[in-house]
Design a protein around this motif. Structure first.
Motif, PDB file in Angstrom:
ATOM      1  N   ASN A  49       0.864  -1.188   0.000  1.00  0.00           N
ATOM      2  CA  ASN A  49       0.000   0.000   0.000  1.00  0.00           C
ATOM      3  C   ASN A  49       0.895   1.230   0.000  1.00  0.00           C
ATOM      4  O   ASN A  49       1.283   1.743   1.048  1.00  0.00           O
ATOM      5  CB  ASN A  49      -0.921  -0.011   1.222  1.00  0.00           C
ATOM      6  N   LEU A  50       1.241   1.691  -1.202  1.00  0.00           N
ATOM      7  CA  LEU A  50       2.223   2.770  -1.333  1.00  0.00           C
ATOM      8  C   LEU A  50       1.747   4.087  -0.743  1.00  0.00           C
ATOM      9  O   LEU A  50       2.565   4.969  -0.451  1.00  0.00           O
ATOM     10  CB  LEU A  50       2.577   2.966  -2.814  1.00  0.00           C
ATOM     11  N   GLU A  51       0.447   4.248  -0.531  1.00  0.00           N
ATOM     12  CA  GLU A  51      -0.061   5.487   0.053  1.00  0.00           C
ATOM     13  C   GLU A  51       0.263   5.586   1.540  1.00  0.00           C
ATOM     14  O   GLU A  51       0.190   6.683   2.106  1.00  0.00           O
ATOM     15  CB  GLU A  51      -1.576   5.569  -0.143  1.00  0.00           C
ATOM     16  N   GLN A  52       0.594   4.472   2.171  1.00  0.00           N
ATOM     17  CA  GLN A  52       0.876   4.475   3.605  1.00  0.00           C
ATOM     18  C   GLN A  52       2.310   4.032   3.905  1.00  0.00           C
ATOM     19  O   GLN A  52       2.599   3.538   4.986  1.00  0.00           O
ATOM     20  CB  GLN A  52      -0.111   3.539   4.324  1.00  0.00           C
ATOM     21  N   ARG A  53       3.209   4.236   2.994  1.00  0.00           N
ATOM     22  CA  ARG A  53       4.577   3.771   3.198  1.00  0.00           C
ATOM     23  C   ARG A  53       5.348   4.699   4.138  1.00  0.00           C
ATOM     24  O   ARG A  53       5.105   5.902   4.197  1.00  0.00           O
ATOM     25  CB  ARG A  53       5.321   3.648   1.865  1.00  0.00           C
ATOM     26  N   ASN A  54       6.270   4.085   4.892  1.00  0.00           N
ATOM     27  CA  ASN A  54       7.190   4.784   5.792  1.00  0.00           C
ATOM     28  C   ASN A  54       6.468   5.582   6.880  1.00  0.00           C
ATOM     29  O   ASN A  54       6.930   6.657   7.288  1.00  0.00           O
ATOM     30  CB  ASN A  54       8.117   5.714   4.999  1.00  0.00           C
ATOM     31  N   LEU A  55       5.337   5.084   7.354  1.00  0.00           N
ATOM     32  CA  LEU A  55       4.634   5.740   8.452  1.00  0.00           C
ATOM     33  C   LEU A  55       5.217   5.282   9.778  1.00  0.00           C
ATOM     34  O   LEU A  55       5.512   4.101   9.974  1.00  0.00           O
ATOM     35  CB  LEU A  55       3.140   5.410   8.407  1.00  0.00           C
ATOM     36  N   GLY A  56       5.370   6.218  10.707  1.00  0.00           N
ATOM     37  CA  GLY A  56       5.884   5.885  12.015  1.00  0.00           C
ATOM     38  C   GLY A  56       4.849   5.182  12.868  1.00  0.00           C
ATOM     39  O   GLY A  56       3.673   5.077  12.489  1.00  0.00           O
ATOM     40  N   ILE A 236      12.970  -9.377   7.630  1.00  0.00           N
ATOM     41  CA  ILE A 236      12.602  -8.017   8.032  1.00  0.00           C
ATOM     42  C   ILE A 236      13.824  -7.243   8.514  1.00  0.00           C
ATOM     43  O   ILE A 236      14.057  -6.090   8.124  1.00  0.00           O
ATOM     44  CB  ILE A 236      11.525  -8.066   9.130  1.00  0.00           C
ATOM     45  N   LEU A 237      14.636  -7.865   9.366  1.00  0.00           N
ATOM     46  CA  LEU A 237      15.827  -7.187   9.891  1.00  0.00           C
ATOM     47  C   LEU A 237      16.846  -6.933   8.794  1.00  0.00           C
ATOM     48  O   LEU A 237      17.497  -5.874   8.766  1.00  0.00           O
ATOM     49  CB  LEU A 237      16.447  -8.028  11.010  1.00  0.00           C
ATOM     50  N   SER A 238      16.997  -7.881   7.871  1.00  0.00           N
ATOM     51  CA  SER A 238      17.939  -7.696   6.777  1.00  0.00           C
ATOM     52  C   SER A 238      17.523  -6.536   5.881  1.00  0.00           C
ATOM     53  O   SER A 238      18.350  -5.693   5.502  1.00  0.00           O
ATOM     54  CB  SER A 238      18.040  -8.988   5.966  1.00  0.00           C
ATOM     55  N   GLU A 239      16.239  -6.475   5.535  1.00  0.00           N
ATOM     56  CA  GLU A 239      15.761  -5.402   4.665  1.00  0.00           C
ATOM     57  C   GLU A 239      15.804  -4.046   5.358  1.00  0.00           C
ATOM     58  O   GLU A 239      16.057  -3.023   4.713  1.00  0.00           O
ATOM     59  CB  GLU A 239      14.334  -5.712   4.217  1.00  0.00           C
ATOM     60  N   SER A 240      15.560  -4.026   6.661  1.00  0.00           N
ATOM     61  CA  SER A 240      15.496  -2.746   7.373  1.00  0.00           C
ATOM     62  C   SER A 240      16.858  -2.091   7.518  1.00  0.00           C
ATOM     63  O   SER A 240      16.933  -0.873   7.757  1.00  0.00           O
ATOM     64  CB  SER A 240      14.885  -2.955   8.760  1.00  0.00           C
ATOM     65  N   MET A 241      17.958  -2.847   7.375  1.00  0.00           N
ATOM     66  CA  MET A 241      19.288  -2.262   7.510  1.00  0.00           C
ATOM     67  C   MET A 241      19.531  -1.158   6.489  1.00  0.00           C
ATOM     68  O   MET A 241      20.268  -0.203   6.744  1.00  0.00           O
ATOM     69  CB  MET A 241      20.356  -3.355   7.354  1.00  0.00           C
ATOM     70  N   ARG A 242      18.884  -1.269   5.339  1.00  0.00           N
ATOM     71  CA  ARG A 242      19.095  -0.266   4.283  1.00  0.00           C
ATOM     72  C   ARG A 242      18.370   1.031   4.580  1.00  0.00           C
ATOM     73  O   ARG A 242      18.644   2.055   3.926  1.00  0.00           O
ATOM     74  CB  ARG A 242      18.611  -0.822   2.949  1.00  0.00           C
ATOM     75  N   TYR A 243      17.461   1.029   5.541  1.00  0.00           N
ATOM     76  CA  TYR A 243      16.634   2.213   5.789  1.00  0.00           C
ATOM     77  C   TYR A 243      16.879   2.837   7.156  1.00  0.00           C
ATOM     78  O   TYR A 243      16.262   3.855   7.481  1.00  0.00           O
ATOM     79  CB  TYR A 243      15.143   1.840   5.669  1.00  0.00           C
ATOM     80  N   ALA A 252      13.456  -1.998  12.391  1.00  0.00           N
ATOM     81  CA  ALA A 252      14.322  -3.005  13.011  1.00  0.00           C
ATOM     82  C   ALA A 252      14.080  -3.155  14.501  1.00  0.00           C
ATOM     83  O   ALA A 252      14.234  -4.258  15.044  1.00  0.00           O
ATOM     84  CB  ALA A 252      15.788  -2.658  12.764  1.00  0.00           C
ATOM     85  N   LEU A 253      13.690  -2.067  15.175  1.00  0.00           N
ATOM     86  CA  LEU A 253      13.579  -2.096  16.627  1.00  0.00           C
ATOM     87  C   LEU A 253      12.492  -3.057  17.110  1.00  0.00           C
ATOM     88  O   LEU A 253      12.759  -3.970  17.910  1.00  0.00           O
ATOM     89  CB  LEU A 253      13.300  -0.687  17.157  1.00  0.00           C
ATOM     90  N   PHE A 254      11.277  -2.877  16.636  1.00  0.00           N
ATOM     91  CA  PHE A 254      10.173  -3.687  17.141  1.00  0.00           C
ATOM     92  C   PHE A 254      10.278  -5.165  16.750  1.00  0.00           C
ATOM     93  O   PHE A 254      10.069  -6.044  17.602  1.00  0.00           O
ATOM     94  CB  PHE A 254       8.842  -3.089  16.668  1.00  0.00           C
ATOM     95  N   PRO A 255      10.607  -5.509  15.503  1.00  0.00           N
ATOM     96  CA  PRO A 255      10.795  -6.932  15.187  1.00  0.00           C
ATOM     97  C   PRO A 255      11.919  -7.575  15.993  1.00  0.00           C
ATOM     98  O   PRO A 255      11.793  -8.719  16.445  1.00  0.00           O
ATOM     99  CB  PRO A 255      11.104  -6.930  13.685  1.00  0.00           C
ATOM    100  N   GLY A 256      13.021  -6.832  16.181  1.00  0.00           N
ATOM    101  CA  GLY A 256      14.131  -7.375  16.955  1.00  0.00           C
ATOM    102  C   GLY A 256      13.763  -7.609  18.408  1.00  0.00           C
ATOM    103  O   GLY A 256      14.114  -8.645  18.989  1.00  0.00           O
ATOM    104  N   LEU A 257      13.028  -6.668  19.010  1.00  0.00           N
ATOM    105  CA  LEU A 257      12.608  -6.836  20.396  1.00  0.00           C
ATOM    106  C   LEU A 257      11.630  -8.000  20.545  1.00  0.00           C
ATOM    107  O   LEU A 257      11.713  -8.776  21.500  1.00  0.00           O
ATOM    108  CB  LEU A 257      11.976  -5.539  20.911  1.00  0.00           C
ATOM    109  N   CYS A 258      10.705  -8.137  19.613  1.00  0.00           N
ATOM    110  CA  CYS A 258       9.741  -9.228  19.680  1.00  0.00           C
ATOM    111  C   CYS A 258      10.441 -10.585  19.556  1.00  0.00           C
ATOM    112  O   CYS A 258      10.094 -11.544  20.267  1.00  0.00           O
ATOM    113  CB  CYS A 258       8.689  -9.071  18.580  1.00  0.00           C
TER     114      CYS A 258
END
Length: 285
Positions: A49-56, A236-243, A252-258
């Protein structure tokens, strides 16, 4: 207090066992919650859903969204469920191998014992993560490669425990009585030895599973594990390193903590069960 004295338990022992029980229930609740959420969550959150990308992080998206607008909470929970599935299958396979090897080494004579001891020492002499990487690479990666790799690399330590336990009960009176009555070795193993080993096998399974989950995530992180099309925490963690340099810290924070909480819950549950079945801890505290 009088009730504790009647059952032979002091107040410190009662508090110690109460802490063990509470921590075990909390760990079990965390694991059951992850399983229930992974089944209950709708897979629509994995759609682009590109309209909601990179939302905090927000009330609508507790873990935020990624660069494709996918809900990170859904991806994380589905990934944890997949990791848990792989870990349970791999851990169960490893426990089966360990029990077969341990029982065979203890009951099938000195020659078999020496051979299995040599194989066990061979596997223990090589870091199992390296062996796991090689096996996963040879099998082409994926869940199948990880499951087989974990099963073939995590059995030696538990096998030694099983062998020692079987050697200890070999001289038990009820085993001698069964032999005097002409019972076969297979009958003795299935009716006496295996039921006696169930607590050790259960503890071994629960202690192996978190190792399997972490190894699945680490191998997937470097691109030799699960497919990138599957929801997996390692991906997820591998892909998030680029961002991360772009300020998308929640990827990376929430998936890693979970992942950390799930592994710690398994480890705590395993340690509590280990203390429960170990006679040396029966009267601790």
């Amino acid at each position: 207090m009088k009730h504790l004295m009647r059952v032979g338990m002091t107040l410190p022992q009662f508090h110690y066992r109460l802490r063990i029980w509470i921590s075990s229930m909390a760990a079990l609740f965390v694991l059951l919650t992850i399983i229930a959420m992974s089944v209950w969550f709708d897979a629509s959150g994995l759609a682009t859903n590109l309209e909601q990308r990179n939302l905090g992080p927000s009330i609508r998206h507790l873990f935020g969204t990624d660069w494709l607008g996918r809900d990170m909470l859904t991806r994380t929970i589905k990934g944890l469920g997949r990791s848990l599935q792989v870990g349970l299958i791999a851990g169960s396979s490893s426990v089966i191998i360990a029990s077969m090897m341990g029982i065979a080494a203890a009951v099938m004579g000195s020659m078999v014992n020496r051979f299995i001891s040599w194989v066990t020492d061979l596997f223990l002499s090589v870091p199992h993560l390296v062996t796991l990487l090689l096996i996963s690479f040879v099998l082409g990666g994926g869940a199948q490669g990880i499951i087989i790799g974990v099963a073939l690399t995590h059995w030696p330590s538990l096998s030694r425990v099983i062998r020692a336990e079987v050697m200890q009960i070999q001289t038990a009176p009820y085993l001698a009585i069964s032999r005097n009555f002409g019972k076969s070795s297979w009958w003795i193993v299935t009716r006496h030895i295996i039921p006696h080993l169930i607590p050790q096998l259960l503890v071994g399974l629960i202690l192996i599973v978190p190792h399997a989950i972490l190894h699945e995530a680490s191998i997937t992180f470097i691109g030799m594990g699960l497919s990138p099309h599957e929801p997996a925490v390692g991906i997820i963690l591998s892909e998030s390193m680029r961002y991360l340099s772009s300020g998308l810290w929640w990827l990376a924070l929430f998936p890693g903590l979970c992942l950390l909480f799930m592994v710690m819950a398994f480890a705590r549950l395993g340690e509590n069960l280990k203390q429960g079945v170990d006679p040396r801890h029966a009267h601790d505290k």
